[in-house]
Motif scaffolding. Structure first.
Motif, PDB file in Angstrom:
ATOM      1  N   ALA A   1       0.824  -1.205   0.000  1.00 30.57           N
ATOM      2  CA  ALA A   1       0.000   0.000   0.000  1.00 30.57           C
ATOM      3  C   ALA A   1       0.863   1.262   0.000  1.00 30.57           C
ATOM      4  CB  ALA A   1      -0.937  -0.006   1.207  1.00 30.57           C
ATOM      5  N   SER A   2       1.943   1.247   0.780  1.00 32.45           N
ATOM      6  CA  SER A   2       2.791   2.438   0.868  1.00 32.45           C
ATOM      7  C   SER A   2       3.601   2.652  -0.396  1.00 32.45           C
ATOM      8  CB  SER A   2       3.730   2.323   2.073  1.00 32.45           C
ATOM      9  OG  SER A   2       4.631   1.236   1.905  1.00 32.45           O
TER      10      SER A   2
ATOM     11  N   GLN B   1       2.445   2.267  -3.493  1.00 31.41           N
ATOM     12  CA  GLN B   1       1.625   2.678  -4.628  1.00 31.41           C
ATOM     13  C   GLN B   1       1.898   4.138  -4.992  1.00 31.41           C
ATOM     14  OE1 GLN B   1      -0.152   0.115  -6.206  1.00 31.41           O
ATOM     15  NE2 GLN B   1       1.164  -0.829  -4.670  1.00 31.41           N
TER      16      GLN B   1
ATOM     17  N   SER C   1       0.117   6.688  -5.245  1.00 30.34           N
ATOM     18  CA  SER C   1      -0.434   7.551  -4.195  1.00 30.34           C
ATOM     19  C   SER C   1      -0.611   6.654  -2.981  1.00 30.34           C
ATOM     20  CB  SER C   1      -1.772   8.144  -4.630  1.00 30.34           C
ATOM     21  OG  SER C   1      -2.328   8.930  -3.603  1.00 30.34           O
TER      22      SER C   1
ATOM     23  N   LEU D   1      -1.455   4.501   0.056  1.00 29.00           N
ATOM     24  CA  LEU D   1      -2.799   4.182   0.524  1.00 29.00           C
ATOM     25  C   LEU D   1      -2.822   3.968   2.037  1.00 29.00           C
ATOM     26  CD1 LEU D   1      -3.693   1.585  -2.249  1.00 29.00           C
ATOM     27  CD2 LEU D   1      -4.426   3.970  -2.154  1.00 29.00           C
ATOM     28  N   THR D   2      -3.795   4.572   2.698  1.00 26.53           N
ATOM     29  CA  THR D   2      -4.059   4.291   4.097  1.00 26.53           C
ATOM     30  C   THR D   2      -5.305   3.422   4.170  1.00 26.53           C
ATOM     31  OG1 THR D   2      -5.240   6.412   4.172  1.00 26.53           O
ATOM     32  CG2 THR D   2      -2.974   6.380   4.991  1.00 26.53           C
TER      33      THR D   2
ATOM     34  N   ASP E   1      -8.225   3.704   5.299  1.00 27.65           N
ATOM     35  CA  ASP E   1      -9.516   4.297   4.971  1.00 27.65           C
ATOM     36  C   ASP E   1      -9.691   4.520   3.475  1.00 27.65           C
ATOM     37  OD1 ASP E   1      -7.404   6.242   5.584  1.00 27.65           O
ATOM     38  OD2 ASP E   1      -8.877   7.733   4.948  1.00 27.65           O
ATOM     39  N   ARG E   2      -8.619   4.357   2.713  1.00 23.82           N
ATOM     40  CA  ARG E   2      -8.700   4.543   1.259  1.00 23.82           C
ATOM     41  C   ARG E   2      -8.725   3.218   0.504  1.00 23.82           C
ATOM     42  NH1 ARG E   2      -3.993   8.147  -0.688  1.00 23.82           N
ATOM     43  NH2 ARG E   2      -5.169   7.902  -2.639  1.00 23.82           N
ATOM     44  N   ILE E   3      -8.737   2.109   1.227  1.00 25.40           N
ATOM     45  CA  ILE E   3      -8.764   0.805   0.571  1.00 25.40           C
ATOM     46  C   ILE E   3     -10.211   0.438   0.256  1.00 25.40           C
ATOM     47  CG2 ILE E   3      -8.170  -1.640   0.752  1.00 25.40           C
ATOM     48  CD1 ILE E   3      -5.768   0.224   0.676  1.00 25.40           C
ATOM     49  N   ASP E   4     -10.545   0.434  -1.010  1.00 31.79           N
ATOM     50  CA  ASP E   4     -11.879   0.007  -1.427  1.00 31.79           C
ATOM     51  C   ASP E   4     -11.764  -1.335  -2.151  1.00 31.79           C
ATOM     52  OD1 ASP E   4     -10.755   0.636  -3.886  1.00 31.79           O
ATOM     53  OD2 ASP E   4     -11.937   2.475  -4.166  1.00 31.79           O
TER      54      ASP E   4
ATOM     55  N   GLN F   1      -9.050  -1.393  -4.933  1.00 35.64           N
ATOM     56  CA  GLN F   1      -7.680  -1.478  -4.439  1.00 35.64           C
ATOM     57  C   GLN F   1      -7.381  -2.870  -3.877  1.00 35.64           C
ATOM     58  OE1 GLN F   1      -5.436   0.610  -5.022  1.00 35.64           O
ATOM     59  NE2 GLN F   1      -6.550   2.473  -5.556  1.00 35.64           N
TER      60      GLN F   1
ATOM     61  N   VAL G   1     -12.260   2.066   9.879  1.00 37.82           N
ATOM     62  CA  VAL G   1     -12.724   2.118   8.496  1.00 37.82           C
ATOM     63  C   VAL G   1     -14.250   2.192   8.501  1.00 37.82           C
ATOM     64  CG1 VAL G   1     -10.748   0.833   7.559  1.00 37.82           C
ATOM     65  CG2 VAL G   1     -12.810  -0.400   8.246  1.00 37.82           C
TER      66      VAL G   1
END
Length: 222
Positions: free
Chosen positions: A29-30, A32, A34, A36-37, A39-42, A45, A82
């Motif tokens: 995630a880090s 990518q 941009s 990703l934290t 709360d941004r994982i949908d 992703q 989340v």
């Protein structure tokens, strides 16, 4: 992550697996474009992670890795870290639910179907006598050496060896030797007494002696 692992009361081996799985995902995630934290994982992703990382794993590892992420996300949702989309159940592992993994069958080459066999004497000698890398602490080296001996002569899983407590080394019921009284594991069958090989008695006694005077939690971990 550590709060989640502590609250879950997993077996030591599962704790290591979950910490590794979550850590692997965090690294991805880090990295990518941009970062990703959580709360941004949908779902999109999550699907990208499955394609980038999980699809390349062994099928058994795929299943455990995805199950670990689902469990972690359930805890994150329950603690408010989340927000689940409308209609998603709190006990769901969204966004990991329903992710389809690519099953990579392992090709069998001619002559590659080697059956399990015991170590040869030469292999064991090499394992026990191999020098440690430069800089390894002497005490740590001795702990590793003890762990190897116990593993070879008991057949215990490494996690069982590494989490032995002082009170789990006791006299056998017939009074003729020592047993490792294993009290934890992945299944009920994991809880069992394991007779201590005669060549391991001196190691067990030394480690018990070295821990005298320590608190109960100071185990004979090797």
């Amino acid at each position: 992550m550590e709060t989640y692992l502590a609250a879950a009361h997993f077996a030591p081996k599962t704790v290591l697996e979950r910490r590794g799985n979550i850590g692997k995902f965090a690294q991805w995630a880090s990295a990518q474009r941009s970062a990703l934290t959580v709360d941004r994982i949908d779902r999109k992703q999550a699907g990208k992670y499955v394609s980038d990382v999980i699809d390349g794993m062994h099928p058994a590892t795929q299943k455990k890795h995805l199950a670990g992420l689902r469990s972690y996300w359930r805890w994150l949702a329950a603690r408010g870290h989340v927000t689940l989309p409308a209609g998603a159940l709190m006990e769901s592992g969204w966004p990991w639910d329903g992710q389809q993994m690519q099953r990579n069958g392992k090709r069998v080459e001619r002559g590659s179907r080697e059956e399990e066999r015991p170590f040869t004497d030469a292999e064991i000698a090499s394992l026990l006598a191999a020098p440690f890398p430069k800089g390894v602490d002497v005490e740590h080296a001795n702990q590793i050496r003890d762990a190897i001996h116990i593993s070879l002569l008991s057949g215990m899983r490494m996690a069982e060896v590494l989490t032995l407590w002082m009170e789990e080394v006791r006299e056998s019921s017939d009074g003729v030797g020592l047993v490792f009284d294993i009290q934890q594991g992945k299944t009920d069958a994991s809880v069992r007494p394991m007779p201590v090989h005669s060549d391991l008695i001196s190691i067990a006694q030394r480690r018990l002696r070295d821990q005298r005077g320590h608190r109960c939690r100071a185990t004979i971990r090797v």
